[in-house]
Design a protein around this motif. Structure first.
Motif, PDB file in Angstrom:
ATOM      1  N   UNK A  89      -8.472 -20.236  -8.627  1.00 11.61           N
ATOM      2  CA  UNK A  89      -8.332 -18.781  -8.627  1.00 11.61           C
ATOM      3  C   UNK A  89      -8.455 -18.277  -7.198  1.00 11.61           C
ATOM      4  N   UNK A  90      -7.712 -17.232  -6.868  1.00 15.71           N
ATOM      5  CA  UNK A  90      -7.824 -16.592  -5.565  1.00 15.71           C
ATOM      6  C   UNK A  90      -9.120 -15.782  -5.540  1.00 15.71           C
ATOM      7  N   UNK A  91      -9.862 -15.834  -4.444  1.00 20.62           N
ATOM      8  CA  UNK A  91     -11.075 -15.016  -4.333  1.00 20.62           C
ATOM      9  C   UNK A  91     -10.696 -13.610  -3.840  1.00 20.62           C
ATOM     10  N   UNK A  92     -11.658 -12.712  -3.853  1.00 19.01           N
ATOM     11  CA  UNK A  92     -11.414 -11.359  -3.327  1.00 19.01           C
ATOM     12  C   UNK A  92     -11.052 -11.445  -1.842  1.00 19.01           C
ATOM     13  N   UNK A  93     -11.789 -12.279  -1.115  1.00 20.10           N
ATOM     14  CA  UNK A  93     -11.476 -12.492   0.306  1.00 20.10           C
ATOM     15  C   UNK A  93     -10.074 -13.065   0.467  1.00 20.10           C
ATOM     16  N   UNK A  94      -9.729 -14.025  -0.396  1.00 22.54           N
ATOM     17  CA  UNK A  94      -8.409 -14.659  -0.331  1.00 22.54           C
ATOM     18  C   UNK A  94      -7.305 -13.633  -0.523  1.00 22.54           C
ATOM     19  N   UNK A  95      -7.499 -12.737  -1.479  1.00 29.30           N
ATOM     20  CA  UNK A  95      -6.484 -11.720  -1.756  1.00 29.30           C
ATOM     21  C   UNK A  95      -6.323 -10.787  -0.546  1.00 29.30           C
ATOM     22  N   UNK A  96      -7.455 -10.398   0.025  1.00 24.78           N
ATOM     23  CA  UNK A  96      -7.443  -9.504   1.191  1.00 24.78           C
ATOM     24  C   UNK A  96      -6.719 -10.166   2.371  1.00 24.78           C
ATOM     25  N   UNK A  97      -7.146 -11.380   2.705  1.00 22.12           N
ATOM     26  CA  UNK A  97      -6.553 -12.093   3.839  1.00 22.12           C
ATOM     27  C   UNK A  97      -5.060 -12.350   3.606  1.00 22.12           C
ATOM     28  N   UNK A  98      -4.723 -12.683   2.357  1.00 18.67           N
ATOM     29  CA  UNK A  98      -3.337 -12.991   2.057  1.00 18.67           C
ATOM     30  C   UNK A  98      -2.450 -11.765   2.241  1.00 18.67           C
ATOM     31  N   UNK A  99      -2.928 -10.604   1.822  1.00 20.59           N
ATOM     32  CA  UNK A  99      -2.083  -9.419   1.985  1.00 20.59           C
ATOM     33  C   UNK A  99      -2.018  -8.950   3.439  1.00 20.59           C
ATOM     34  N   UNK A 100      -3.037  -9.249   4.217  1.00 22.79           N
ATOM     35  CA  UNK A 100      -2.939  -8.973   5.666  1.00 22.79           C
ATOM     36  C   UNK A 100      -1.856  -9.874   6.274  1.00 22.79           C
ATOM     37  N   UNK A 101      -1.890 -11.125   5.856  1.00 17.22           N
ATOM     38  CA  UNK A 101      -0.882 -12.080   6.323  1.00 17.22           C
ATOM     39  C   UNK A 101       0.527 -11.616   5.918  1.00 17.22           C
ATOM     40  N   UNK A 102       0.659 -11.202   4.645  1.00 21.03           N
ATOM     41  CA  UNK A 102       1.976 -10.779   4.146  1.00 21.03           C
ATOM     42  C   UNK A 102       2.492  -9.550   4.898  1.00 21.03           C
ATOM     43  N   UNK A 103       1.573  -8.651   5.287  1.00 22.23           N
ATOM     44  CA  UNK A 103       1.992  -7.475   6.045  1.00 22.23           C
ATOM     45  C   UNK A 103       2.604  -7.898   7.384  1.00 22.23           C
ATOM     46  N   UNK A 104       2.029  -8.939   8.001  1.00 23.06           N
ATOM     47  CA  UNK A 104       2.579  -9.441   9.271  1.00 23.06           C
ATOM     48  C   UNK A 104       3.941 -10.106   9.029  1.00 23.06           C
ATOM     49  N   UNK A 105       4.020 -10.829   7.915  1.00 24.74           N
ATOM     50  CA  UNK A 105       5.282 -11.480   7.567  1.00 24.74           C
ATOM     51  C   UNK A 105       6.382 -10.431   7.361  1.00 24.74           C
ATOM     52  N   UNK A 106       5.984  -9.301   6.771  1.00 26.39           N
ATOM     53  CA  UNK A 106       6.942  -8.227   6.537  1.00 26.39           C
ATOM     54  C   UNK A 106       7.460  -7.673   7.872  1.00 26.39           C
TER      55      UNK A 106
END
Lengths: 128, 128
Positions: A89-106
């Motif tokens: 399962x993704x953790x709360x931290x994982x979700x946060x970090x992942x969406x920060x990463x995705x924003x950069x990818x965007x």
């Protein structure tokens, strides 16, 4: 000098994309994280393996790295057929970090799309 | 079985993102290619170095790899101050491959955005 000015109009580091943390950017881990964010209830090891088309060994290694960084949690459970299974399962931290990463990818996608004339970009990005 | 069905509804390899070719996906090369596609007239070595915040050695290595694959061309030229300088330009093949790569990257961003409720996704992706 005029040429040089035109070329350096974009500020230093404009294309450095420092938000693309290697931990999440590596292709197999990126696939794992996208699978997990799409399955908030978590995924069994074998399902994750299929969705990301990874070998047992590779998936285990990648999950260990993500767990060590606190982005995912692996837990043991028992299926209805009474077989042991690992769920990730993704953790709360994982979700946060992942969406920060995705924003950069965007930003990368936007920068690339802006480099093409509008119609050309729409055509290429939608049909490729 | 019902749970298992729900989890494997996405087809095998759904999150494998095999179009993310390592040659272009590696962060510094991704930055170099995005810089070059944004500057169709090419970029001088030092400008590229600044835009991507790379060292001389690292930029040289990455450009050699991209040139070997036929994605970029490096050419010698002389500045108005009569100094030698290397200019790097994206090739036609490089532009084609890069936009195929970007189309796959866009799928990752879309998959991730779809995993969040609409408002949440808009807020996160626009403010991060």
């Amino acid at each position: 000098m005029a040429e040089s000015k035109k070329e350096t109009a974009a500020p230093e580091g404009r294309f450095a994309y420092e938000g693309l943390a290697r931990l999440m950017h590596e292709r197999s881990r990126l696939g794992i994280l996208t699978s997990l964010v799409s399955h908030p209830q978590g995924l069994a090891f074998n399902d994750l393996k299929k969705l990301c088309r990874l070998t047992d060994g590779n998936l285990s290694r990648q999950l260990a790295q993500l767990e060590e960084a606190g982005l995912v949690v692996q837990s043991k459970e028992t299926t209805r057929q009474n077989r042991p299974q690992t769920r990730t399962t993704l953790t709360t931290l994982g979700k946060k970090r992942f969406f920060e990463y995705i924003a950069e990818l965007e930003r990368v996608v936007t920068d690339a799309a802006e480099a093409l004339p509008a119609n050309d970009a729409r055509r290429r990005l939608s049909t490729a």
